[in-house]
Design a protein around this motif. Sequence first.
Motif, PDB file in Angstrom:
ATOM      1  N   ARG A 144       0.842  -1.202   0.000  1.00 44.89           N
ATOM      2  CA  ARG A 144       0.000   0.000   0.000  1.00 44.89           C
ATOM      3  C   ARG A 144       0.876   1.250   0.000  1.00 44.89           C
ATOM      4  O   ARG A 144       2.011   1.230   0.486  1.00 44.89           O
ATOM      5  CB  ARG A 144      -0.909  -0.013   1.224  1.00 44.89           C
ATOM      6  CG  ARG A 144      -1.980   1.076   1.246  1.00 44.89           C
ATOM      7  CD  ARG A 144      -2.855   0.933   2.475  1.00 44.89           C
ATOM      8  NE  ARG A 144      -3.498  -0.378   2.519  1.00 44.89           N
ATOM      9  CZ  ARG A 144      -4.141  -0.847   3.573  1.00 44.89           C
ATOM     10  NH1 ARG A 144      -4.205  -0.120   4.692  1.00 44.89           N
ATOM     11  NH2 ARG A 144      -4.711  -2.033   3.545  1.00 44.89           N
ATOM     12  N   HIS A 145       0.325   2.335  -0.529  1.00 48.42           N
ATOM     13  CA  HIS A 145       1.049   3.608  -0.567  1.00 48.42           C
ATOM     14  C   HIS A 145       0.867   4.351   0.757  1.00 48.42           C
ATOM     15  O   HIS A 145      -0.254   4.537   1.226  1.00 48.42           O
ATOM     16  CB  HIS A 145       0.539   4.477  -1.719  1.00 48.42           C
ATOM     17  CG  HIS A 145       1.160   5.840  -1.764  1.00 48.42           C
ATOM     18  ND1 HIS A 145       2.478   6.037  -2.103  1.00 48.42           N
ATOM     19  CD2 HIS A 145       0.636   7.072  -1.501  1.00 48.42           C
ATOM     20  CE1 HIS A 145       2.744   7.332  -2.056  1.00 48.42           C
ATOM     21  NE2 HIS A 145       1.641   7.976  -1.699  1.00 48.42           N
ATOM     22  N   GLN A 185       2.197   7.848   3.200  1.00 47.83           N
ATOM     23  CA  GLN A 185       2.821   9.168   3.245  1.00 47.83           C
ATOM     24  C   GLN A 185       3.226   9.451   4.686  1.00 47.83           C
ATOM     25  O   GLN A 185       3.201   8.570   5.541  1.00 47.83           O
ATOM     26  CB  GLN A 185       1.852  10.238   2.711  1.00 47.83           C
ATOM     27  CG  GLN A 185       1.491  10.084   1.242  1.00 47.83           C
ATOM     28  CD  GLN A 185       0.378  11.026   0.828  1.00 47.83           C
ATOM     29  OE1 GLN A 185      -0.795  10.783   1.073  1.00 47.83           O
ATOM     30  NE2 GLN A 185       0.758  12.119   0.180  1.00 47.83           N
ATOM     31  N   ASP A 216      -1.543   6.339   6.518  1.00 51.43           N
ATOM     32  CA  ASP A 216      -2.391   5.708   5.511  1.00 51.43           C
ATOM     33  C   ASP A 216      -3.568   6.642   5.246  1.00 51.43           C
ATOM     34  O   ASP A 216      -4.501   6.726   6.045  1.00 51.43           O
ATOM     35  CB  ASP A 216      -2.870   4.346   6.021  1.00 51.43           C
ATOM     36  CG  ASP A 216      -3.832   3.666   5.067  1.00 51.43           C
ATOM     37  OD1 ASP A 216      -3.948   4.120   3.905  1.00 51.43           O
ATOM     38  OD2 ASP A 216      -4.469   2.678   5.476  1.00 51.43           O
ATOM     39  N   LYS A 217      -3.503   7.361   4.129  1.00 53.52           N
ATOM     40  CA  LYS A 217      -4.540   8.344   3.821  1.00 53.52           C
ATOM     41  C   LYS A 217      -5.887   7.677   3.589  1.00 53.52           C
ATOM     42  O   LYS A 217      -6.927   8.194   3.989  1.00 53.52           O
ATOM     43  CB  LYS A 217      -4.132   9.147   2.591  1.00 53.52           C
ATOM     44  CG  LYS A 217      -5.091  10.283   2.247  1.00 53.52           C
ATOM     45  CD  LYS A 217      -4.572  11.107   1.078  1.00 53.52           C
ATOM     46  CE  LYS A 217      -5.537  12.250   0.764  1.00 53.52           C
ATOM     47  NZ  LYS A 217      -5.033  13.068  -0.378  1.00 53.52           N
ATOM     48  N   GLU A 218      -5.869   6.507   2.938  1.00 48.73           N
ATOM     49  CA  GLU A 218      -7.114   5.801   2.639  1.00 48.73           C
ATOM     50  C   GLU A 218      -7.888   5.471   3.906  1.00 48.73           C
ATOM     51  O   GLU A 218      -9.108   5.628   3.981  1.00 48.73           O
ATOM     52  CB  GLU A 218      -6.807   4.523   1.858  1.00 48.73           C
ATOM     53  CG  GLU A 218      -8.047   3.725   1.479  1.00 48.73           C
ATOM     54  CD  GLU A 218      -7.704   2.460   0.723  1.00 48.73           C
ATOM     55  OE1 GLU A 218      -8.568   1.564   0.633  1.00 48.73           O
ATOM     56  OE2 GLU A 218      -6.565   2.359   0.221  1.00 48.73           O
ATOM     57  N   GLY A 219      -7.184   5.009   4.927  1.00 44.29           N
ATOM     58  CA  GLY A 219      -7.845   4.650   6.183  1.00 44.29           C
ATOM     59  C   GLY A 219      -7.766   5.729   7.239  1.00 44.29           C
ATOM     60  O   GLY A 219      -8.247   5.539   8.354  1.00 44.29           O
ATOM     61  N   ASN A 220      -7.129   6.870   6.922  1.00 45.63           N
ATOM     62  CA  ASN A 220      -6.898   7.960   7.875  1.00 45.63           C
ATOM     63  C   ASN A 220      -6.312   7.403   9.173  1.00 45.63           C
ATOM     64  O   ASN A 220      -6.826   7.615  10.264  1.00 45.63           O
ATOM     65  CB  ASN A 220      -8.181   8.742   8.170  1.00 45.63           C
ATOM     66  CG  ASN A 220      -7.905  10.014   8.964  1.00 45.63           C
ATOM     67  OD1 ASN A 220      -6.826  10.612   8.880  1.00 45.63           O
ATOM     68  ND2 ASN A 220      -8.897  10.450   9.742  1.00 45.63           N
ATOM     69  N   GLU A 221      -5.202   6.683   9.026  1.00 43.58           N
ATOM     70  CA  GLU A 221      -4.561   6.020  10.159  1.00 43.58           C
ATOM     71  C   GLU A 221      -3.104   6.460  10.258  1.00 43.58           C
ATOM     72  O   GLU A 221      -2.358   6.411   9.280  1.00 43.58           O
ATOM     73  CB  GLU A 221      -4.629   4.499  10.001  1.00 43.58           C
ATOM     74  CG  GLU A 221      -4.092   3.731  11.200  1.00 43.58           C
ATOM     75  CD  GLU A 221      -4.346   2.247  11.073  1.00 43.58           C
ATOM     76  OE1 GLU A 221      -4.208   1.535  12.096  1.00 43.58           O
ATOM     77  OE2 GLU A 221      -4.689   1.775   9.958  1.00 43.58           O
TER      78      GLU A 221
END
Length: 320
Positions: free
Chosen positions: A212-213, A215, A234-239
């Motif tokens: 996974r990508h 940042q 993890d931007k997708e999961g805001n984690e």
Amino acid sequence: MIDDGWSTPVGSLMGRKERMAKYGGAKYGGIEPSRKTPNVFVYSDPARGEAYGYNFDGWNEDRTVFLYTGDGRIGDQQMRDGNRAILEHQAESRALRLFIADGIIPDTRQKNHRYIGKFELDRGQPYFLEEALDKKKVMRTVFVFRLRPLNEILYRDIDQGRHGDIRTTSEAVLVPLEAHVSKTFESPGVGATTAARRESELCARYISYLGRHFQRWKISPAGQTSPLFTDLYDKEGNELYEAKGTTTRDAIRRSVGQLLDYRRHITPEPSLTLLLPHRPNDDLINFLRDVGISCVYEEPETGFSRIDFAAKKDQKKSNT
């Protein structure tokens, strides 16, 4: 107007011995008030100052303020001696004279100094506190004085500061993982480089495992110049993840504090997770559940497992 009998042109080279003969002041030290003339001599030597945590010297972005790290090589700096001389120079009708190390005096081993000009302490925000390593490589607080130029001043690109001026507002922006390769330790010392390498390698294995990508956040808090860099985001999961190379109680306590500090600056608030090299003991897991922070840990040969504070049970993490 202070009548200090000053006759040395801005930009001149002057050794300490010559300055003592003309204007007084002691031979050694970064901040030297004179009994002979109403001056406080301020010396900056960025190359040598690194060894003592004097990291903040230099002009701000628009060259309206020269930042100067206070005096004190070991432990938290105190507002006394030279630091107090700067703080009280206006009340004592003294001028601040800034010199920056510039080469060696011919036929000697003594450093030469370039006279930059006359300054005064900013009246609105005279100084702020920052963190830097001391002579013993222990993190401590230092004063960073904000000096305002007066009259003629020598401006040189080489004297530009690395950190910039104090921020008045906080800012958090997403940046690539490669934007900051070294971690900031609360208590640097022996083993810090090894710990940073372990954490970096742990992050790399986790990223590869998930495919996974990720940042990271660059956080610039109000009231300081140095930004903070998080570990994985993890931007997708805001984690938001904080990685540690060990599962000691001290490491986990520090990690919890770091995550809570970071979260205050991020909108919307992310969920928080510790990334660890193996499973913590049960008491530390209960601690993480109490503070609402999940845990991902590495398991030999099988990859990574997750303990989610919301589900309150171990859950295997898959690649799918």
